[in-house]
Design an enzyme around this catalytic site. Structure first.
Site, PDB file in Angstrom:
ATOM      1  N   CYS A  66      94.016   3.932  -4.434  1.00 27.82           N
ATOM      2  CA  CYS A  66      94.394   4.159  -5.828  1.00 27.82           C
ATOM      3  C   CYS A  66      94.645   2.797  -6.459  1.00 27.82           C
ATOM      4  O   CYS A  66      95.548   2.068  -6.023  1.00 27.82           O
ATOM      5  CB  CYS A  66      95.645   5.037  -5.911  1.00 27.82           C
ATOM      6  SG  CYS A  66      96.305   5.220  -7.581  1.00 27.82           S
ATOM      7  N   CYS A 120      93.401   5.546 -14.345  1.00 28.68           N
ATOM      8  CA  CYS A 120      92.962   5.581 -12.951  1.00 28.68           C
ATOM      9  C   CYS A 120      92.276   4.258 -12.653  1.00 28.68           C
ATOM     10  O   CYS A 120      91.218   3.958 -13.220  1.00 28.68           O
ATOM     11  CB  CYS A 120      92.006   6.753 -12.709  1.00 28.68           C
ATOM     12  SG  CYS A 120      91.287   6.772 -11.052  1.00 28.68           S
TER      13      CYS A 120
END
Length: 265
Positions: free
Chosen positions: A75, A207
């Protein structure tokens, strides 16, 4: 059990971080979901546990979980937050490295701005036609630590992120693990806007691996030159840079502390 935690966000993508260097926090899937629940827990897109790196390949390691309890390989926004968190709790500054399921990540910390070097992308596929409920659609894809699909749209505000994002995320074309989905609008040369539907979460305010996938795809399709600016739903602008061969990938953006707390689980 009482559990101390830190809440952070990276461009609006928020996380619960826990110092688990002693290995005392052994969390069940239900407990991860509870901690990430926005009404019954702390509330977050993901949960990150700091732990030692067992094989000395990196300075540190993490366990990363999506808000639904599933484990994720990587991530980007979480990695920036994790790096700044490590600098706080372990008393280190400058450069650090840490091991993820997606590989070793290196970070450079400059106050609240963190730059991470992502693993090299794999499986870049352009101009694939996928049958969707809205008809035949052209989708691009690349793995930037986790798999991402990329669709270019005229207006990101009008994109059907929830419904179409969910459909593509579970589409057999991206089976068996599925994919994250990015809806990308071109704003100017080397400047795009991206909205992302993430596996295990839904749409998030940002993101990191998604904006990286979008920037790389735009560089191939629209001849954008690195670095590329990417506006995200949370209102921040991230910067993605890379070499001409799409290696040496770097993601730069904010990593902010929100608060520290203790919760009973």
């Amino acid at each position: 059990m009482q559990l101390a935690f830190t809440k952070m966000n990276g461009a609006g993508n928020d996380f619960v971080l826990i110092d688990n260097r002693k290995g005392n926090a052994v969390l069940s899937l239900a407990q991860v979901v509870h901690l990430c629940h926005r009404q019954r827990g702390v509330g977050a897109d993901g949960l990150i546990l700091l732990k030692p790196c067992a094989d000395d390949k990196a300075d540190w390691a993490w366990d990363f979980f999506n808000s639904d309890g599933s484990e994720a390989e990587m991530c980007g926004n979480g990695a920036r937050c994790f790096a700044r968190y490590v600098s706080k709790v372990a008393g280190v500054n400058g450069n650090i490295s840490f091991l993820t399921l997606g590989g070793i990540i290196r970070a450079q910390i400059d106050g609240s701005i963190v730059t991470i070097n992502l693993t090299d992308p794999v499986d870049l596929r352009l101009h694939e036609t996928v049958s969707l409920s809205v008809g035949e659609s052209q989708i691009h894809s690349v793995n930037t630590g986790v798999p991402h699909a990329v669709l270019f749209v005229d207006d990101a505000d009008e994109a059907m992120v929830a419904s179409l994002g969910s459909e593509i995320r579970h589409h057999e074309h991206f089976g068996p693990l599925g994919t994250n989905v990015n809806f990308v609008q071109t704003l100017a040369s080397s400047h795009i806007r991206t909205r992302t539907y993430e596996r295990g979460v839904g749409e998030t305010l940002a993101c990191g691996t998604g904006v990286t996938a979008a920037a790389m795809t735009a560089s191939r399709l629209q001849d954008f030159v690195s670095p590329i600016k990417v506006d995200v739903l949370g209102g921040d602008t991230l910067e993605v840079s890379f070499d001409e061969d799409l290696n040496n990938v770097r993601l730069t953006g904010p990593a902010e502390f929100v608060y520290d707390g203790v919760i009973e689980i």
